[in-house]
Scaffold this motif. Structure first.
Motif, PDB file in Angstrom:
ATOM      1  N   ARG A 315       0.899  -1.191   0.036  1.00 55.14           N
ATOM      2  CA  ARG A 315      -0.079   0.017   0.025  1.00 55.14           C
ATOM      3  C   ARG A 315       0.802   1.193  -0.110  1.00 55.14           C
ATOM      4  O   ARG A 315       0.547   2.341   0.210  1.00 55.14           O
ATOM      5  N   TYR A 340       1.033   5.206 -10.834  1.00 53.96           N
ATOM      6  CA  TYR A 340       0.504   3.881 -10.210  1.00 53.96           C
ATOM      7  C   TYR A 340       0.604   3.668  -8.691  1.00 53.96           C
ATOM      8  O   TYR A 340      -0.362   3.513  -8.076  1.00 53.96           O
ATOM      9  N   ILE A 344      -2.303   4.279  -5.535  1.00 51.05           N
ATOM     10  CA  ILE A 344      -2.421   3.268  -4.540  1.00 51.05           C
ATOM     11  C   ILE A 344      -2.186   4.027  -3.137  1.00 51.05           C
ATOM     12  O   ILE A 344      -3.085   3.729  -2.174  1.00 51.05           O
ATOM     13  N   ASP A 347      -5.399   6.033  -2.229  1.00 53.68           N
ATOM     14  CA  ASP A 347      -6.518   5.301  -2.095  1.00 53.68           C
ATOM     15  C   ASP A 347      -6.431   4.883  -0.509  1.00 53.68           C
ATOM     16  O   ASP A 347      -7.293   4.934   0.379  1.00 53.68           O
ATOM     17  N   GLY A 371      -8.823  -2.499  -0.650  1.00 53.09           N
ATOM     18  CA  GLY A 371      -8.134  -1.346  -1.502  1.00 53.09           C
ATOM     19  C   GLY A 371      -6.953  -1.894  -2.629  1.00 53.09           C
ATOM     20  O   GLY A 371      -6.654  -3.232  -2.340  1.00 53.09           O
ATOM     21  N   ARG A 372      -6.442  -1.152  -3.410  1.00 58.83           N
ATOM     22  CA  ARG A 372      -5.735  -1.695  -4.410  1.00 58.83           C
ATOM     23  C   ARG A 372      -4.420  -1.894  -3.751  1.00 58.83           C
ATOM     24  O   ARG A 372      -3.806  -1.269  -2.842  1.00 58.83           O
ATOM     25  N   ARG A 373      -3.354  -2.940  -4.280  1.00 57.48           N
ATOM     26  CA  ARG A 373      -2.315  -3.418  -3.642  1.00 57.48           C
ATOM     27  C   ARG A 373      -1.359  -3.435  -4.843  1.00 57.48           C
ATOM     28  O   ARG A 373      -1.885  -3.748  -5.913  1.00 57.48           O
TER      29      ARG A 373
END
Ligand SMILES: Cc1cc2nc3c(=O)[nH]c(=O)nc-3n(C[C@H](O)[C@H](O)[C@H](O)COP(=O)(O)OP(=O)(O)OC[C@H]3O[C@@H](n4cnc5c(N)ncnc54)[C@H](O)[C@@H]3O)c2cc1C
Length: 494
Positions: A315, A340, A344, A347, A371-373
Motif C-alpha cells: 500500500r 501507479y 495506491i 487510496d 483497496g488496491r495493492r
C-alpha cells in the motif's frame, strides 16, 4: 472535510478548532507531501481535491524530472531525430529527400512548448487550484508526522508522503569531479549541439540520447562497462539496439570500463580499461539514478538514513504514517510506476482519512484488508530508441533464475508481412517468455517500429495471466506488427 479551515498558522491570533497548535508548528494538516514530482504532485493534488488539507513541498519545479528534464523533452528530441531518420529512408522506398537537421527547432519546442522556459507557474497553479498549500523549499522530516521546510514546521495528522525522486549517479572516476560534464539536465536544456559527444552508460537514457545526437550529426561515442547495452533487457534487444546505434554512426564500446577522465580546452578524453581512448567536446554521464534521500531526516522517524531505497509494502507504506511513491521506492524509475504507486497511496490515505484514524499509517491503521495493492508482475517499460524496445514482466533470464519451467516464443519482424512490407527501418522481433506449467506469459518483448505500442497487448496478457491457448485462438489484424505475437505464441504451443 473541515481540515482546510482547521489549518492555522501559528501566531495568526486564532484559536485552533481541534486542539492546540504548538508554538513552533506553522500548521496542522492532514497530509504533507515532500517532493511534487510525478508521484508527489499526483498524490498531493488528488488528496487536496478530495478535501484533505495538504501541504506540498517542492524545492525545484512542480512536476519533477519527467516534464522538465526527462520523458517529455527527451521524447521531443526522439520525435525529431526519428523524423530525420525516416526522411533519410525515403530514397529506399519513395524517391529522394534532402535532410537538413536544425537543433534550434527542437530546442525551441522544448523551451517554449514543453517546459515554459523551465518554470512551474502552471504546476503550482494546478496544485493550489485543487486546494493544496504550496511551499517552495527543501522538506526534511524532523520527527513522526513533522516536516520542516526553512523555518516553517508542518504537522501531518494522517501522514507524510515522500516523493523525492532520484538524482543521476555520478561514478567516482578520477578526473571527473569539477569538470563541466552533462547529466540529463544539461542535455535537455541544450541550445546548441556540440560537434562530438561521449556518452558514459549504455542504459535506456544513454542509448536514446546517443541516437538522437548522432542523427543530428554529432559524432557520438558510447561506453558501457557491462557486456551489452540495455543490460536489463533481453540480449536480443541489446543486439538490435547496438546495431541500430552503430548504423547511426555511434561508436559503441561494451565490456570496457572508463578508468579516468581528462578535461581540457578541447573537451573530454575518456581512458578505457581496454586501452581505448574516446574523445568528445562534451561528456554525458548516464550511469543510472539513485533515490534522492540525502538530508531527508529519515533517522528522525526510525528509518535508516543510508538506505538505497525506501522499502514499501503493497500500500506504499514505509512506516507508521509514512508513504513513498516513485523513484525512491526502487521499483523501476518510470513515470508510470510513480503514477501507479501514487494512486495506491492516495487510496490508502483516503481510507485512513475516512476511518478518522490519526497517525493512521500504522499497522492496522485505516481499513486494512481492502483497496488496491501494488503488484509489479506486469511492469512495462519502453526504451524509445529506433527500433523501439517495449518489454513487460520477466526476461528469459529472470524467469529461469526464478525456477520457472520456461518456454520461449520468438519471431523476427522480417518474417511477418508487415515487417517485410515496411522494409528499411522495420527491424525488430517479438519474444515471449512463457511458464510452461501454467500456460501463461511471464514476460515479453516487442521490439521494432512502435514496439512500445505493440507492447500493450502483451502487457494485458502478462497482467491478466491470459492463457496462451486464448492468445493462440484470437484474431490478429493483418498486416500489423502486433500480428507477430500470434507467430511467437505458436512456438509456445509446439
Ligand atoms: C532523460 C530521462 C528520460 C526519461 N524518460 C522516461 C520515459 O520515457 N518514460 C518513463 O516512464 N520515465 C522516464 N524517465 C523517468 C521519470 O522521469 C521518473 O521515473 C519520474 O520523474 C519519477 O517521478 P518521481 O515522482 O519519483 O520523481 P521526480 O519526478 O524526480 O520528482 C521528485 C521531486 O522531488 C523534489 N524533491 C526532492 N527532494 C526534495 C525535498 N527534500 N524537498 C522538496 N522537494 C524535493 C525534486 O525537486 C523533484 O521535483 C526518464 C528520466 C530521465 C532522466
Amino acid at each position: 472535510m473541515a481540515e482546510q479551515e482547521r489549518m492555522r498558522v501559528a501566531g495568526d491570533g486564532g484559536a485552533p478548532a481541534d486542539g492546540p497548535v504548538g508554538p513552533d508548528v506553522t500548521a496542522d494538516v492532514d497530509v504533507v507531501v515532500v517532493g511534487l514530482g510525478v508521484g508527489g504532485e499526483e498524490a498531493a493534488g488528488r488528496l487536496a481535491a478530495a478535501g484533505l488539507s495538504v501541504v506540498g513541498i517542492e524545492r525545484d519545479l512542480v512536476g519533477g524530472e519527467c516534464p522538465f528534464w526527462g520523458c517529455v523533452p527527451s521524447k521531443m528530441m526522439i520525435r525529431a531525430a526519428n523524423a530525420l531518420a525516416e526522411a533519410r529512408r525515403v530514397d529506399q522506398v519513395a524517391g529522394r529527400a534532402t535532410v537538413e537537421p536544425d537543433w534550434s527547432t527542437v530546442a525551441k519546442r522544448i523551451r517554449e512548448e514543453a517546459t515554459a522556459g523551465w518554470t512551474d507557474d502552471a504546476g503550482v497553479e494546478r496544485f493550489t487550484a485543487k486546494g493544496g498549500r504550496f511551499v517552495r523549499g527543501s522538506g526534511r522530516l524532523v520527527g513522526p508526522g513533522l516536516v520542516q521546510v526553512g523555518d516553517e514546521l508542518y504537522r501531518a495528522r494522517i501522514g507524510v508522503v515522500l516523493g523525492t525522486g532520484s538524482t543521476p549517479v555520478i561514478p567516482p572516476l578520477p578526473g571527473l569531479e569539477g569538470t563541466p560534464y552533462w547529466t540529463n539536465r544539461e542535455a535537455m536544456e541544450l541550445a546548441e549541439l556540440p560537434e562530438s559527444l561521449v556518452v558514459l552508460g549504455g542504459g535506456a537514457i544513454g542509448a536514446e540520447l546517443a541516437q538522437v545526437f548522432a542523427r543530428f550529426g554529432v559524432r557520438v561515442g558510447m561506453v558501457e562497462a557491462g557486456g551489452r547495452v540495455l543490460a536489463m533487457e533481453e540480449p536480443e534487444s541489446s543486439e538490435l539496439v547496438a546495431a541500430a546505434l552503430r548504423a547511426d554512426g555511434v561508436t559503441v564500446h561494451t565490456g570496457a570500463r572508463a578508468e579516468r577522465v581528462e578535461h581540457d580546452g578541447n573537451g573530454f578524453t575518456l581512458h578505457l580499461t581496454d586501452g581505448a581512448r574516446l574523445h568528445g567536446e562534451r561528456l554525458l554521464v548516464a550511469t543510472g539514478r539513485r533515490a534522492a534521500l540525502d538530508g531527508l531526516g529519515l533517522e528522525t522517524v526510525g528509518l535508516d538514513p543510508t538506505t538505497r531505497f525506501l522499502e514499501t509494502d503493497d500500500r506504499m507504506r514505509v512506516a507508521d504514517g509514512i508513504w513513498a511513491v516513485g523513484d525512491p521506492t526502487g521499483h523501476g524509475a518510470f513515470t508510470h510506476v510513480a503514477m501507479y504507486q501514487a494512486a495506491i497511496a492516495i487510496d490508502d490515505i483516503l481510507r485512513c482519512a475516512g476511518a478518522g484514524d490519526a497517525a493512521a499509517g500504522g499497522a492496522g491503521g485505516g481499513s486494512a484488508g481492502d483497496g488496491r495493492r501494488a503488484d509489479y508482475r506486469a511492469l512495462p517499460r519502453v526504451t524509445f530508441t529506433d527500433p523501439e524496445v517495449g518489454a513487460v514482466g520477466l526476461t528469459e533470464r529472470q524467469a529461469r533464475e526464478q525456477g520457472y519451467d520456461v518456454r520461449i516464443g520468438f519471431t523476427p519482424l522480417s518474417d511477418s508481412s508487415r515487417g517485410w512490407i515496411h522494409g528499411v527501418g522495420g527491424e525488430g522481433f517479438v519474444k515471449l517468455v512463457g511458464d510452461a506449467e501454467r500456460g501463461v506469459l511471464l514476460g515479453a518483448t516487442s521490439a521494432g517500429p512502435a514496439g512500445g505500442e505493440v507492447l500493450s497487448a502483451l502487457a494485458v496478457a502478462v497482467h491478466a495471466e491470459v492463457p496462451v491457448t486464448t492468445l493462440a485462438g484470437m484474431i490478429y489484424a493483418y498486416p500489423t506488427f502486433h500480428r507477430a505475437i500470434e507467430t511467437a505464441v505458436r512456438d509456445l504451443l509446439s
